[in-house]
Design a protein around this motif. Structure first.
Motif, PDB file in Angstrom:
ATOM      1  N   ARG A   2       0.837  -1.212   0.000  1.00  0.00           N
ATOM      2  CA  ARG A   2       0.000   0.000   0.000  1.00  0.00           C
ATOM      3  C   ARG A   2       0.866   1.253   0.000  1.00  0.00           C
ATOM      4  O   ARG A   2       0.481   2.284  -0.532  1.00  0.00           O
ATOM      5  N   ARG A   3       2.056   1.124   0.599  1.00  0.00           N
ATOM      6  CA  ARG A   3       2.958   2.275   0.601  1.00  0.00           C
ATOM      7  C   ARG A   3       3.461   2.580  -0.809  1.00  0.00           C
ATOM      8  O   ARG A   3       3.609   3.750  -1.188  1.00  0.00           O
ATOM      9  N   VAL A   4       3.707   1.557  -1.590  1.00  0.00           N
ATOM     10  CA  VAL A   4       4.114   1.773  -2.981  1.00  0.00           C
ATOM     11  C   VAL A   4       3.007   2.499  -3.744  1.00  0.00           C
ATOM     12  O   VAL A   4       3.266   3.432  -4.513  1.00  0.00           O
ATOM     13  N   LEU A   5       1.766   2.069  -3.525  1.00  0.00           N
ATOM     14  CA  LEU A   5       0.642   2.685  -4.234  1.00  0.00           C
ATOM     15  C   LEU A   5       0.467   4.153  -3.827  1.00  0.00           C
ATOM     16  O   LEU A   5       0.171   5.004  -4.670  1.00  0.00           O
ATOM     17  N   PHE A   6       0.658   4.434  -2.543  1.00  0.00           N
ATOM     18  CA  PHE A   6       0.542   5.826  -2.099  1.00  0.00           C
ATOM     19  C   PHE A   6       1.650   6.685  -2.694  1.00  0.00           C
ATOM     20  O   PHE A   6       1.418   7.811  -3.157  1.00  0.00           O
ATOM     21  N   LEU A   7       2.887   6.157  -2.657  1.00  0.00           N
ATOM     22  CA  LEU A   7       4.001   6.890  -3.262  1.00  0.00           C
ATOM     23  C   LEU A   7       3.771   7.084  -4.754  1.00  0.00           C
ATOM     24  O   LEU A   7       4.102   8.142  -5.326  1.00  0.00           O
ATOM     25  N   PHE A   8       3.195   6.072  -5.411  1.00  0.00           N
ATOM     26  CA  PHE A   8       2.861   6.189  -6.831  1.00  0.00           C
ATOM     27  C   PHE A   8       1.882   7.332  -7.059  1.00  0.00           C
ATOM     28  O   PHE A   8       2.042   8.134  -7.990  1.00  0.00           O
ATOM     29  N   PHE A   9       0.868   7.443  -6.206  1.00  0.00           N
ATOM     30  CA  PHE A   9      -0.109   8.533  -6.320  1.00  0.00           C
ATOM     31  C   PHE A   9       0.577   9.889  -6.179  1.00  0.00           C
ATOM     32  O   PHE A   9       0.342  10.803  -6.980  1.00  0.00           O
ATOM     33  N   VAL A  10       1.432  10.021  -5.163  1.00  0.00           N
ATOM     34  CA  VAL A  10       2.097  11.299  -4.920  1.00  0.00           C
ATOM     35  C   VAL A  10       3.025  11.666  -6.079  1.00  0.00           C
ATOM     36  O   VAL A  10       2.986  12.788  -6.608  1.00  0.00           O
ATOM     37  N   LEU A  11       3.862  10.727  -6.496  1.00  0.00           N
ATOM     38  CA  LEU A  11       4.821  11.004  -7.563  1.00  0.00           C
ATOM     39  C   LEU A  11       4.126  11.270  -8.890  1.00  0.00           C
ATOM     40  O   LEU A  11       4.525  12.174  -9.645  1.00  0.00           O
ATOM     41  N   ASN A  12       3.098  10.496  -9.182  1.00  0.00           N
ATOM     42  CA  ASN A  12       2.372  10.678 -10.438  1.00  0.00           C
ATOM     43  C   ASN A  12       1.699  12.040 -10.488  1.00  0.00           C
ATOM     44  O   ASN A  12       1.679  12.710 -11.528  1.00  0.00           O
ATOM     45  N   THR A  13       1.141  12.458  -9.348  1.00  0.00           N
ATOM     46  CA  THR A  13       0.489  13.771  -9.285  1.00  0.00           C
ATOM     47  C   THR A  13       1.502  14.896  -9.436  1.00  0.00           C
ATOM     48  O   THR A  13       1.289  15.835 -10.217  1.00  0.00           O
TER      49      THR A  13
END
Length: 480
Positions: free
Chosen positions: A108-119
Motif C-alpha cells: 500500500r505504501r508503494v501505491l501511495f508513493l505512486f499517487f504522490v509522484l504521479n500527481t
C-alpha cells in the motif's frame, strides 16, 4: 490548423501521461524497497504488469475529466485540480483491482508513493508545457484565428483583451458589421456586413466565428449558425448582457429546457462548504495555539504603551448580511466620538500609537481575527468585511456590491493580494471578490494564502492582507 495542432498536443499528452505513470510506479517501488532486507514483497515486474490495466484506465479517466482538452483560456489551478481528482480516482481503482485480484502482498505504501509522484510529476509536466505553449503563442506561433460577426461594445472589449494578452495566442482576422471600431482597434480589417458571412467563409477558414449581435440582429442568429455549421466552423455567442454573467456559467435543465444560473457559487455545494469550514478550523486553531506566546507579547505591548483595552472590536457585515463583531489588536488611541463608524482613517492619522503603526504595517493587528474564523464569523480567505455604514452606501453606488455577502468574509482575499486594498477602487475590489466567489476551489484558497504569506515576509506594502483603510478607524472598542 488549430484543430490539427490540438490533436498532436493531445497525443503528446497521452504519451507523456503514460510515461510519467510508468516511471512513477518504478520510482515508488524503488523508494519503498531501497535497502529493504525483509521478505514476502512482490517483484517490480508484478507492479509493471499492473500497468497494462492501469494505463488504459488512466487515459480514459484523464480524457473524461477533460485533462486532454485545451486549457488555453483556463488557469493552471483548474488543470491541477482536475489532475488531483483523476489521480485520487485512479488510486481507488488500483486498490479495488488489488482487492479483486486478492493480491495481499501488494504494498500500500508503494501505491501511495505512486499517487504522490504521479500527481507531482504530472503537474510539473503540464506546468512546463503550459509555459512553453504560452511562449510559443506570444511569439506568434500556434495562433487561433477569430472572425467577429457584428460589432458593439462587448465586441470591442473582447478584441481588446484578446489582442492585449499575446500568451493566449488569439488572432482576430477581422470583423463583419456596420459600425466602425474605436480608435485603438481601427487597424482591424472590416470584411463586409453581417450578411456577407457565407461569402467570407467560402474563401477563408477561421478557427472560430464569434457572434456579437445587437438585440435587433438576434432574429438573424439561427441563419448565421446554420452558415457556420454548413462550412464546419466552430461558432460562439458573445451576448450583449455578458457583463451580467458569471465567469463560469452553470446550466440547469428543467424538463429539457436549459436554465442559466447567473450566480452559481461553488460554495453552495455541501461538500465544498464542509471542506472550506474544516480548513478554516484547522488553520485558525493551529495558528492560535502556535502563536499564543507571540500574541501574549503583542497584547502586553499594546496594554503597556497606550491606555485602553488590548483588543478593538467593530461591527462588520458578514455572511448573508448578518452583522458580527470583528476583533483586532488596538492600534489607535481610544476615541468615543463615534467617528470609527462613519470615517476612514489615513496612513498619516495621528491617532495611531507607535506600537499600533508597527502592528498595522506588518498586519499583526489582524491576528485576533483568527478567533473570528474559529467562531464561524469569518474565513481565512474571502472578501474583506465592511462597516454597516459603508455597506449601505456602496450597495447604492457599486453594481453587484452586495453579492460579496454570499460567502463568509475573510482575513485575506483575492482582491487584497492583487493590490486592491487601502485607498483603491471599490469597483475593482468587488470584481476580484466576485471572481473569487464564482471560481472558488480548495487550491485557489491555498494559492491566496501562500501569496499572502509571501508578501508578508517580503514586507510588501502593496499586497499585505491588512484591512482596508476604511476599517481601521479611531478605536474605542471593547475586549472580546
Amino acid at each position: 490548423m488549430i484543430k490539427s495542432n490540438q490533436r498532436i498536443l493531445n497525443m503528446c499528452l497521452i504519451l507523456l501521461d503514460g510515461a510519467i505513470c510508468a516511471c512513477s510506479m518504478a520510482a515508488a517501488y524503488w523508494l519503498r524497497f531501497l535497502g529493504y532486507q525483509g521478505t514476502g514483497y512482490l517483484a517490480l515486474t508484478v507492479y509493471l504488469q499492473m500497468l497494462v490495466i492501469i494505463l488504459p484506465f488512466y487515459a480514459l479517466l484523464y480524457r473524461g475529466l477533460g485533462l486532454h482538452d485545451s486549457f488555453r483560456y483556463r488557469g493552471f489551478l483548474t488543470e491541477a485540480s482536475k489532475l488531483i481528482q483523476a489521480n485520487i480516482l485512479g488510486l481507488v481503482f488500483v486498490q479495488m483491482l488489488a482487492f479483486l485480484a486478492k493480491e495481499v502482498n501488494l504494498s500500500r505504501r508503494v501505491l501511495f508513493l505512486f499517487f504522490v509522484l504521479n500527481t507531482l510529476a504530472g503537474g510539473a509536466m503540464r506546468y512546463l508545457l503550459r509555459r512553453l505553449l504560452r511562449r510559443m503563442r506570444a511569439d506568434g506561433r500556434n495562433q487561433k484565428h477569430f472572425l467577429i460577426v457584428g460589432w458593439n461594445e462587448m465586441a470591442e472589449e473582447f478584441c481588446t483583451k484578446l489582442i492585449a494578452n499575446k500568451a493566449l495566442g488569439c488572432y482576430v482576422d477581422g470583423y463583419l458589421g456596420n459600425r466602425e471600431p474605436c480608435q485603438k482597434l481601427s487597424f482591424l480589417p472590416r470584411e463586409g456586413r453581417i450578411q456577407d458571412l457565407e461569402k467570407y467563409l467560402a474563401c477563408h477558414t477561421p478557427d472560430e466565428v464569434v457572434l456579437c449581435l445587437d438585440y435587433e440582429q438576434y432574429p438573424q442568429l439561427q441563419h448565421l449558425l446554420e452558415i457556420c455549421e454548413k462550412y464546419g466552423v466552430k461558432s460562439s455567442l458573445l451576448p450583449l448582457y455578458a457583463q451580467y454573467l458569471p465567469s463560469r456559467i452553470h446550466i440547469e435543465e428543467i424538463e429539457g429546457i436549459p436554465l442559466m444560473d447567473l450566480r452559481h457559487i461553488p460554495l453552495d455545494g455541501a461538500m465544498n462548504r464542509v471542506l472550506k469550514r474544516a480548513t478554516d478550523i484547522a488553520i485558525s486553531l493551529t495558528a492560535l495555539v502556535a502563536l499564543s506566546p507571540f500574541l501574549l507579547v503583542v497584547a502586553l505591548l499594546v496594554k503597556l504603551t497606550s491606555p485602553g483595552p488590548v483588543f478593538y472590536s467593530q461591527e462588520r457585515v458578514g455572511l448573508n448580511r448578518r452583522p458580527f463583531l470583528m476583533y483586532k489588536f488596538r492600534s489607535m488611541r481610544v476615541d468615543d466620538s463615534g467617528r470609527d463608524k462613519t470615517a476612514w482613517s489615513t496612513k498619516t492619522d495621528d491617532r495611531r500609537t507607535p506600537i499600533g503603526a508597527f502592528l498595522r504595517k506588518l498586519s499583526i493587528d489582524e491576528l485576533p481575527q483568527l478567533y473570528n474564523v474559529l467562531r464561524g464569523d469569518m474565513s481565512i480567505v474571502g472578501p474583506r468585511p465592511e462597516l454597516p455604514f459603508f455597506v449601505e452606501r456602496f450597495k447604492e453606488e457599486v453594481p453587484m456590491y452586495m453579492l460579496k455577502h454570499l460567502v463568509r468574509p475573510g482575513i485575506t482575499g483575492w482582491a487584497q493580494v492583487q493590490g486592491w486594498r487601502g485607498d483603491t477602487s471599490i469597483t475593482q475590489r468587488i470584481k476580484c471578490d466576485l471572481y473569487y466567489i464564482e471560481n472558488w476551489s480548495f487550491l485557489f484558497d491555498i494559492k491566496i494564502i501562500l501569496m499572502t504569506a509571501f508578501c508578508m515576509f517580503n514586507h510588501s506594502e502593496r499586497l499585505l492582507p491588512q484591512g482596508e483603510e476604511g476599517e481601521d478607524e479611531a478605536e474605542g472598542g471593547t475586549k472580546p
